[in-house]
Design an enzyme around this catalytic site. Sequence first.
Site, mmCIF file in Angstrom:
data_model
loop_
_atom_site.group_PDB
_atom_site.id
_atom_site.type_symbol
_atom_site.label_atom_id
_atom_site.label_comp_id
_atom_site.label_asym_id
_atom_site.label_seq_id
_atom_site.Cartn_x
_atom_site.Cartn_y
_atom_site.Cartn_z
ATOM 1 N N LYS A 1 16.010 3.026 -11.368
ATOM 2 C CA LYS A 1 14.968 3.864 -10.758
ATOM 3 C C LYS A 1 15.555 4.603 -9.563
ATOM 4 O O LYS A 1 16.335 4.028 -8.798
ATOM 5 C CB LYS A 1 13.808 2.960 -10.329
ATOM 6 C CG LYS A 1 12.579 3.676 -9.803
ATOM 7 C CD LYS A 1 11.472 2.651 -9.509
ATOM 8 C CE LYS A 1 10.213 3.288 -8.944
ATOM 9 N NZ LYS A 1 9.148 2.304 -8.688
ATOM 10 N N SER B 1 4.653 3.200 -10.497
ATOM 11 C CA SER B 1 5.538 4.299 -10.210
ATOM 12 C C SER B 1 6.861 4.261 -10.978
ATOM 13 O O SER B 1 7.570 5.257 -10.996
ATOM 14 C CB SER B 1 5.843 4.322 -8.709
ATOM 15 O OG SER B 1 6.563 3.162 -8.335
ATOM 16 N N SER C 1 3.963 -1.514 -9.838
ATOM 17 C CA SER C 1 4.757 -0.375 -10.304
ATOM 18 C C SER C 1 5.777 -0.671 -11.398
ATOM 19 O O SER C 1 6.362 0.260 -11.948
ATOM 20 C CB SER C 1 5.482 0.269 -9.119
ATOM 21 O OG SER C 1 4.594 1.090 -8.396
#
Lengths: 95, 483
Positions: free
Chosen positions: B80, B155, B179
Amino acid sequence: MAITPEDILHTARLANLALTAEETERFSRDLEGIMAYVDLLKQVDITDVLPATCLSQGRNVFREDRVVPSLAGDKIRRNAPDWYRGMFRVPRVIG
Amino acid sequence: MIMDLCRENLAGMRDLLKDGEVSAVDLCRAHLNRIAERKSLNAFITIDGERAIDAARTADKRKQAGEETGLLAGLPLAVKDNICIDGQPTTCASKILDKFIPPYTATAVFNLLNAGAVIVGKTNLDEFGMGSSDEHSHFGPVKNPHDLSRTPGGSSGGSAAAVADFQVTAALGSDTGGSVRQPASFCGIVGLKPTYGAVSRYGLTAFASSFDQIGVLTRSVTDCEMVFRVICGRDEHDATSVRSIYPDDYSGDLKSAGRMRIGIPTEYFGEGLAPEVGAIVEKTIEELARDGRAIRKISLPHTKYAVAAYYIIANAEASANLARFDGVRYGTRVDSGQLSALYRESRSQGFGVEVKRRILLGTYVLSAGYRDEYYDRAQRVRTKIIGDFEDVFSSVDLLVCPTTPTTAFKLGEKLDDPLAMYLSDIYTVPASLAGLPALSVPCGTANGLPVGLQIIGPRFAESRLFSLATEIERLAGHRRTGV
């Protein structure tokens, strides 16, 4: 509770943000809705309840005190928007 | 052949590499091709093909030379884009970190590289991890591979979409209030948020420090366990991280899965839960009961206060953490005659709308006159929520519930209603408030969209989570549908 555009502008100053008139209006509406929702917390009896402050082991952790290399200077410089003789340069603050 | 390679799981790829049927370079190329073909999903922010091929070549050479290789040798993974890798851009999906090149590597990534992993790229996210739909990215929204008109969740939406779409086999994400778990649920894959303290956050851009954990997204429970094993453990760069007590072998817990007492929190099955999601989760629970699991209804009475407490505390922490982005040392600077204006303009032009909203919310609840009323009260409610979990874990070993109240929602559906967006995290934030490990595992589909089941355990009970998840993976196997 009502959150006025003045409240938002005051908060924005504390947070170092400059808002447009449209943002100010939008955020005061958004925050008013969110703060009305979080009023839910007033239903909870918190008498004699301590705030949660630590989720991990709850004791201090010390690291060994030894010399280790710093971050590489060239890698720091590469990211700097304005670099002058080993320093980050910003607009003059005093006189 | 190429597509078949990408459909393998990590364990399968490891066997192919071991038998010499494919090389790490073959694997890496296959995935880079898949990523290029599926660019329209927008799962990645940066792809460094050359660096990845080099790393794969090194893995092949080490194997040929007979050197000892790590658990993830030659296997392609993604990270990420709020987790730093030395020399590779890290944007946090924010304009304010435009052109930022980290001067160091996050410990979790360091551990992956040490185990021989090949990092193919950095995945898209909601700016600084703030969002539940991946629409709050400076680089545009990510699409759900199951239905391109829907969000992959957020997210860690880029990581989840990339794994579900076979662009990569495993990815790191970060989980502050859900997330990792929510996008895993929306994309039909496995997502683990480890115990607070299990994985070092050194090199993860801080959002809310009393919640943030680096997590793992994969297509199988075995793969999730494999990556977690590599990244967990004490790191002197993160004082909250603790010495790994993760077992060398979780098969002991696997065998005892049958004796586990499973609690079903009634508050997670009430108003707001979509009936089609509730039905498939309840069906899975019935199957567990039929297999002889001891199932018992329990109560977590403060659940309904979790979202309110979370958004106060997390955003208070965020407003402090994000104060460091001021245009002085790195990132976007908007030049101005005065220092105070430089700060203000750099931040105002660098941050997106959701980040500004959260900074304002966090600043507001910490400001004079409101701190006791909001922040302090929320921290006390947090204590009550932690107490709820402590109470139930004296009588059950694990909790099982839905990961999300609905399946993946439409892109744009909640974009103008921040409160509705926040409430989509209702089942994931309680474990975050308590620092507990939680894992989402696919348990079927509703109207063609994946449904995730969440398992929550006591602190450091990850192996228990994996063993029950393996069981659910088997039960749900016949209901699974691929992309």
